[in-house]
Structures are given as structure tokens and as C-alpha cells.
Design an enzyme around this catalytic site. Sequence first.
Site, PDB file in Angstrom:
ATOM      1  N   ASP A  60      59.929  53.828  60.861  1.00 45.00           N
ATOM      2  CA  ASP A  60      60.457  53.964  59.512  1.00 45.00           C
ATOM      3  C   ASP A  60      61.956  53.644  59.503  1.00 45.00           C
ATOM      4  O   ASP A  60      62.697  54.111  60.380  1.00 45.00           O
ATOM      5  CB  ASP A  60      60.218  55.405  59.040  1.00 45.00           C
ATOM      6  CG  ASP A  60      60.720  55.661  57.642  1.00 45.00           C
ATOM      7  OD1 ASP A  60      60.183  55.052  56.705  1.00 45.00           O
ATOM      8  OD2 ASP A  60      61.643  56.482  57.487  1.00 45.00           O
ATOM      9  N   GLU A  82      59.926  48.717  60.179  1.00 46.33           N
ATOM     10  CA  GLU A  82      60.242  48.587  58.766  1.00 46.33           C
ATOM     11  C   GLU A  82      61.687  48.097  58.761  1.00 46.33           C
ATOM     12  O   GLU A  82      62.612  48.886  58.990  1.00 46.33           O
ATOM     13  CB  GLU A  82      60.109  49.922  58.036  1.00 46.33           C
ATOM     14  CG  GLU A  82      60.390  49.786  56.552  1.00 46.33           C
ATOM     15  CD  GLU A  82      60.377  51.124  55.819  1.00 46.33           C
ATOM     16  OE1 GLU A  82      59.891  51.146  54.662  1.00 46.33           O
ATOM     17  OE2 GLU A  82      60.843  52.119  56.387  1.00 46.33           O
TER      18      GLU A  82
END
Length: 687
Positions: free
Chosen positions: A344, A380
Amino acid sequence: MRVLDGTPHKLGATWDARGTNFALFSANATKVEVCLFDPQGRRELERIMLPERTDDVWHGYLPDVLPGQLYGYRVHGPYEPEHGHRFNPHKLLLDPYAKRLAGRLVWSDAHFGYRPGSPRADLSFDRRDNARGMPKGMVIDEAFTWGDDAPPHVSWEDTIFYEAHVKGLTMGREDVPPGWRGLFSGLTAPGMVDHLKRLGVTSIELLPVHAFVDDRRLVELGLRNYWGYNTIGFFAPEPRYCGDDGVDAFKTMVSRLHAAGIEVILDVVYNHTAEGNQLGPTLSFRGIDNASYYWLKPDQPRYYDDFTGTGNSLNLTHPRVLQMVMDSLRYWVEVCHVDGFRFDLATTLGRGAHGFDMRSAFFAAIRQDPSLGRVKLIAEPWDVGMGGYQVGGFPSEWSEWNDKYRSTLRRFWRGDGGLLGELAGRMTGTADTFNHRGRAPRVSVNHVIVHDGFTLADLYAYNNKHNQANGEDGRDGSDDNLSNNCGVEGPTEDAAILKKRRALRRCQLACVLLAHGMPLILAGDEVGNGQNGNNNAYCQDNEIGWVDWSKREDPDEDFTDMIGAFTAVRRRHQQLRSRHWLRGRNGNDKPDVLWLTPSATEMTEADWKFPEGRALAYLLAPQEGAPGPLFIVLNASGGPVDYKLPAWDDLKTWLPLAATNADVRVGAPGAVVSAPALSVTVFGVAE
């Protein structure tokens, strides 16, 4: 209780069959106490000062501490927020290396190191003991019988991701035993595994399963941090998914999914913690060594450099913070047998003093690690800080979420014109962004829908977000959805609109599976799951956020078999899983891709630039033993488009191998076939 010196070389609470070694890093502390609690975690039984400090690791060995013992830390040192220090020994702190947590966080003002409401804000000091409302670490015996567990080792090119939430995936499935729903065990129910196999997915990518906490604001609204991007422990699985078995429940899940040939990928949040900004609670890292763990503003260390939008950012340029992240990753690979990670806001992990750096210590540590070198690493590739958008900027061994694919495909199937060149690039791996430094097409993780945003059903039912249930007056969630409600906002009984919505959903799923790179499908999109137009259901631990399986086996709404047909074509045809970038026409070589007009001639510059072009057809030459060429037609226009089937060597007949619309016929080269409105068709040869 007897206390021996112990060792600093393994952080956390480590039981060795004779006793437990406790070791905690803190560079700026003056004293560290380990606190032992009764089995219910309500009563503090004893505080023991760790007797030794070696290289900023405080450590001690307690011969009488056995597995099952609950514990926490109290860390002494200066409370000087203006200098970045926030020590407060009145606050019980979680061990960053705890392998299991017991109890839950019960919110109160006592969890803050300062006095909430004080005119001096976080410069004030709070002396209340928060231990009763804190979860505790638990000493564990890490023995587990893996048997003949064998990770599937799915190649990058063969990978098809299925993004899912542990709880949300199974709460609504009647074929999952009631006691398993919402738990790790539910993912391994025979009905759930059979569904994954029917889809043809290879790797389940789980939203965060590291221990996390529910934000106080959400709890007061009767909500929860459902998605879990609020980590407080990087080694412990989230207790709400474990039942009574702790990490063994997670390991059992991994073992059972491996036996079914399915990889387990974890979505991990090493960019920030649940402690928020300078006004957040003191739960662990802040009270252990705030100045070491977090990025602080160089000229105002009272405040945090927030690259993540959460209030804080972990500082992986500090060697001990980097060590924690690396130890955590190795733990999940070596001890828990996971097959990879999706990071993330991964840009934050590679930040240095001058911004994102592909040669940062984090990437160097990952690259040289033999355990992590054999698992999948997916970024990401952005955060919210300056220079945070880094799509295409990660090291060669990484893959990246490709939001350029998402935006182009959403616009194309929405009906936007002038996109043929961009569409062709996205369907063949986004070479304009990723084809450098020896990277391969597998770097692109192609997705149209993920957990963050509209579900696929809502993408074609809503033009605007409807997030009122989140309690933020609609301010949260993206306003840039590139969606198309097909004429009515929300539910409708209009048969024509429903037909169009279903067609668009089929087309997006088909394109994801045909594009070069690695496909990612969001759980529930195959069965028309919606969230009532909520495009940020992070706090909806209820029917809004859970997958709605009610349309499963509805012939109009369940696309499982259609997806299975496209994944089967992908498996059989190497040209859809190419390890190399397409070259088109290259000298005297036969072209590996031909971009064709409806009359089967090669497209010219004028064809590419045609502003009203809403259909694209192309032929992919066979690669590495594939049964033959593929002819793919994407038609986003409102009506049918007639195409002449192209010639290829001695090919006699083109067969529709997979299609989103059944109205496609067999044809010989030169025959004209009609591509229905809003359709995707793949033609090939019989095997």
C-alpha cells in the site's frame, strides 16, 4: 520473578521452551519495563525492568514466562514534543514484534499521551493509566505442522489476481459453514475454493490482515475500520479473523489454499501506523521511540511529515525501522508461507531525504534478501506527498498497479472517442510507461475495479458517489469515477438499461483477462455485487461492504462461467501471457501484432486518429507453441460493427473461443462477421 540478561539479537517476545526473551528497540528511552498481565488482560501482575541495553535494544530473559502470557511495555524517557520525543510510561504499549494480540482497544482519553481538551494540546502530559483498555501481546509457541505444504509458485505471466476481504468474501455465502464465515477458515470452505477454481484465478490477494484498530471517530459513529488500512502490529494476524487459533488459523488457511493450487498474497501497510498525527493516541511506536519510527518535520519535529494522508509516515531510512519491516516480511514468508505482497502507498517506502529513490535502502534490502527474492512484489506506485506518483518508476523485479489501464478502459467503455491508440497501448502492456530497464509486460497489474472505488456493478449504475453512510457528509471518496449510469442513477427495472449495464460489465472483465500484463479482478464483480453507490466503503463492515452473493447462479447476473472461458483462453495462448513486448512489424520478421480495420487492412495514421473510433480489432500471432493466432474485437459503440475475418497462413476457420455476447458465428478468412454492440470477442482455431 527471576530476570536474566537475555539477548538483543531477536526482537520481540521469543519463547525457547525454557523461558522467554524480551527485546525492544528504543534509541532515546531511558528505561524499559515489560508488564505481565493475568489471562484476561485486566490486571497487571508485575513490572520488570529490562536489565540490559545493547545497540539501543533493551532486553531481558524471564525463565518463568510461558506461551499464553499477556504482556506490554512501559517506556520511560523525555516527553518533549518540540524535540520529537513523546515518552509516557503511564501508557501501556504494544510490542511491535508481537505475534498474537489478545483483547481489543477500548477507546478513552487515557490512550493519549497528552490531555485531550487541554489548551496546550499535545504539549500537555497525561498521567492516566490506559492498560485496561489496551490489547496485549501474547507469548506464543510458534510450532506448527505444515506437512507437505508446497507453495504453488505460479509464474508471473500465469498469474490472475482475485482481490478479496477476508470477512466480506464469505459472510453472505450459504455454502460456507456459519462458524467459518468472516474468518480465515471461511476462505478454505470447499464451495469457496471451487468458486475460485471455476473463475480460473491463481492468487487471492487479501486486504490487510495485519492487526489493526478501529478509529475512535468510527467507533463513536457505530462503524469500524473494515478494510484494515490502520495497522498497529506488523507480525500479528488480525484477531477478528482468527477465531480462537491465532496465527495457526492463518497458517492453516495458507496450507489449504496451497493444496488447491492457489497463492496467498497479502496487502501490507508499512507506510504508516494507526497512531495518526501529533494529536493521535499513544499505542506503540509513538511511545517507544517517536523520533526514530516516524518522519518528522526537520524544522518542527513536533509535527509529522505526512506522505500518506493518515497523519504519519513510517521512516524506513532509519535502520531499525527498516529492520522491522524486513523482519516482518520474512516472517510472513518463512514462517507463514505467503506467496507475495501488495504494498500500500509503496512510494512512501522508497522515500529518502530528497524524495522517492529507486535505489533506497528499502529496495536494496528487498533485492538482496533470498527469501523475498522468490515471492511476488507488487507496488501501489503512489502516495500523496510531493512527487508521489511513481507509476513505472519501481525496480525491475517489482510489478505495479496500472491506473493508466484503469482510466483508459473506463473511458473507452463509457463511450469516449479518440482513444484507439491509447487503448491499444493499454491492452498490450502499457509499454510507454513500463518498457525500460529490462522490465517485462508482467510489470503491469491491469485492473478496472479494486476495493477502493465503485464496484463494477456500481460503475455502471451511478454517475456520482453516494457515501452518506460513512458519516463524512459525502466529502470522502473520489469524485473522478469515469462511470456511466446508463441513463438512471441507481437501481432500475428498465430492461434495456439493465441489459446495457450487464454488457459493459462483461466487456470490462473480458478486457482485463485479455490485456498483456497480469489481470486483477475484485471479489464480487463476477456476480453483480454493489455497494449502493458507495465508492469508499472502508468503514462498512456490514451488507454494504460484504460481497452480495444473492445473484450467484442467476443466468443474467452471474459471469463466473464467462470469466472461466476467458481465463481458459488466456491459459492456452501464450501470446496473451507474453514475456516480451510486442514489436509490431520489425524489419523482415513476421509481425507479432496486426492492428486491423473492419475491412481487414492494417490501420493507417488516419484510422488511429479517427475521433469517433469506438471499436478496435487486432490479430496476435502465436507464441511458444500456442495453438494458433488470436483475433480480438472490442466494440464499445452503440451498434454492431461488421468485420472481415483476416487471413493467416493456412488457417481455414476462425472459431469464437470466448465472447461476452453469444451472437457471434464461425467464419472463414474473408468472411464478414458482426461484432455486436458493447461486446468483446476472441476468435481462434480449434485445438
